[in-house]
Scaffold this motif. Structure first.
Motif, short mmCIF file in Angstrom:
data_model
loop_
_atom_site.label_atom_id
_atom_site.label_comp_id
_atom_site.label_asym_id
_atom_site.label_seq_id
_atom_site.Cartn_x
_atom_site.Cartn_y
_atom_site.Cartn_z
N LEU A 180 1.31 -40.99 -39.74
CA LEU A 180 1.03 -39.57 -39.71
C LEU A 180 0.97 -38.71 -41.11
CD1 LEU A 180 3.61 -39.06 -36.83
CD2 LEU A 180 1.13 -38.69 -36.79
N SER A 181 1.47 -39.46 -42.10
CA SER A 181 1.59 -38.98 -43.55
C SER A 181 0.14 -38.57 -43.76
CB SER A 181 2.27 -40.02 -44.68
OG SER A 181 0.94 -40.96 -44.68
N LYS A 182 -0.82 -39.06 -43.21
CA LYS A 182 -2.10 -38.44 -43.53
C LYS A 182 -2.50 -37.21 -42.86
CE LYS A 182 -3.62 -42.71 -42.65
NZ LYS A 182 -4.12 -43.86 -42.14
N LEU A 193 8.57 -31.15 -39.70
CA LEU A 193 7.14 -31.10 -39.74
C LEU A 193 6.51 -30.74 -38.28
CD1 LEU A 193 6.31 -34.21 -41.76
CD2 LEU A 193 6.29 -31.83 -42.48
N ASP A 194 6.97 -31.40 -37.20
CA ASP A 194 6.62 -31.27 -35.99
C ASP A 194 7.57 -31.83 -35.08
OD1 ASP A 194 4.71 -30.59 -34.38
OD2 ASP A 194 2.95 -31.65 -35.17
N LEU A 195 7.15 -31.71 -33.84
CA LEU A 195 7.63 -32.31 -32.43
C LEU A 195 6.53 -32.88 -32.09
CD1 LEU A 195 9.94 -32.39 -30.30
CD2 LEU A 195 8.92 -30.46 -29.34
N ALA A 214 6.52 -41.77 -24.47
CA ALA A 214 6.30 -40.73 -23.59
C ALA A 214 7.38 -39.43 -24.25
CB ALA A 214 6.72 -40.91 -22.10
N GLN A 215 8.55 -39.61 -24.67
CA GLN A 215 9.11 -38.72 -25.15
C GLN A 215 8.88 -38.08 -26.65
OE1 GLN A 215 10.92 -36.85 -23.61
NE2 GLN A 215 11.94 -37.82 -22.03
N PRO A 216 8.83 -36.94 -26.79
CA PRO A 216 8.24 -36.40 -28.24
C PRO A 216 9.81 -36.42 -29.05
CG PRO A 216 8.57 -34.60 -26.79
CD PRO A 216 8.79 -35.63 -25.91
N THR A 217 9.49 -36.48 -30.23
CA THR A 217 10.57 -36.50 -31.40
C THR A 217 10.23 -35.58 -32.54
OG1 THR A 217 12.12 -37.98 -32.64
CG2 THR A 217 9.68 -38.70 -32.55
N ARG A 218 11.28 -34.96 -32.98
CA ARG A 218 11.07 -34.33 -34.29
C ARG A 218 10.89 -35.24 -35.46
NH1 ARG A 218 15.25 -30.06 -35.38
NH2 ARG A 218 16.71 -31.82 -34.89
N ILE A 219 9.74 -34.95 -36.43
CA ILE A 219 9.72 -35.38 -37.54
C ILE A 219 9.85 -34.60 -38.76
CG2 ILE A 219 8.29 -37.34 -36.76
CD1 ILE A 219 5.63 -35.74 -37.71
N PHE A 220 10.01 -35.25 -39.90
CA PHE A 220 10.40 -34.47 -41.10
C PHE A 220 9.96 -34.89 -42.26
CE2 PHE A 220 13.98 -34.39 -38.00
CZ PHE A 220 14.23 -33.01 -37.86
N THR A 221 9.92 -34.19 -43.32
CA THR A 221 9.77 -34.72 -44.71
C THR A 221 10.68 -34.50 -45.74
OG1 THR A 221 7.97 -35.31 -46.45
CG2 THR A 221 8.45 -32.90 -45.97
N LEU A 222 11.11 -35.22 -46.63
CA LEU A 222 11.70 -35.11 -47.48
C LEU A 222 11.53 -34.21 -48.69
CD1 LEU A 222 12.88 -39.00 -48.22
CD2 LEU A 222 14.07 -37.32 -46.96
N ALA A 282 4.73 -30.04 -27.95
CA ALA A 282 4.94 -31.30 -28.97
C ALA A 282 3.47 -31.66 -29.02
CB ALA A 282 5.20 -32.56 -28.23
N HIS A 283 3.15 -32.32 -30.17
CA HIS A 283 1.63 -32.71 -30.59
C HIS A 283 1.68 -34.07 -29.96
CE1 HIS A 283 -2.10 -33.09 -32.53
NE2 HIS A 283 -1.65 -34.20 -33.14
N THR A 284 0.62 -34.53 -29.54
CA THR A 284 0.55 -35.93 -29.23
C THR A 284 -0.64 -36.75 -30.15
OG1 THR A 284 0.71 -35.25 -26.74
CG2 THR A 284 -0.19 -37.57 -27.46
#
Length: 150
Positions: A28-30, A54-56, A63-71, A144-146
């Motif tokens: 996902l970094s790209k 960054l996103d959900l 199946a379950q969304p998760t939150r992602i982050f950046t430092l 959430a974005h898939t």
């Protein structure tokens, strides 16, 4: 983690669900134009680290969304982004509530913070909003974005 294989082909490797999810985050970094993407579990273990949500996201195979982050320390120019937290949070909230005009206004405010390392992130959200305006998300959309790529 360990030695895997046979006498003919032998390798030291890591396998398992956490490794697969970490690989998805790395991919996902790209998408977000950032060098570092981490999940909620990692953020919980880094209480004194500056992060930016960054996103959900729903990664492939989950199946379950998760939150992602950046430092934030890995984002070029983020040292000047002290005022980013509030407008960025407002952008995420408006986006997830389908308030496209508010989300776009918040994106403009975020971009005005001048953090060049986040340009790709905000361009990604702008493109999504444009697509959602043409074809609105279905009823019950959770914001959430898939992710379709590994």
């Amino acid at each position: 983690v360990g030695n895997l294989g046979s006498m003919r082909r032998f390798d030291y490797s890591a396998i398992g669900d956490d490794v697969n999810v970490a690989s998805r985050y790395e991919g996902l970094s790209k998408t977000y134009g950032l060098t570092t993407v981490i999940g909620e579990a990692t953020v919980m273990r880094l209480p004194d680290t500056r992060v930016l949500e960054l996103d959900l996201i729903r990664v492939k195979g989950r199946a379950q969304p998760t939150r992602i982050f950046t430092l934030l320390d890995t984002v070029p120019g983020a040292d000047a982004g002290n005022g980013l937290s509030e407008p960025h949070g407002a952008m995420l909230a408006a986006y997830r509530q389908r308030r496209w005009d508010d989300a776009e206004a918040a994106i403009r405010t975020c971009r005005a913070a001048g953090i060049a390392g986040l340009d790709h992130l905000y361009a990604t959200y702008s493109a999504r909003i444009e697509a959602w305006r043409r074809t609105p998300p279905p009823e019950g959309w959770d914001g959430a974005h898939t992710a379709t790529e590994k």
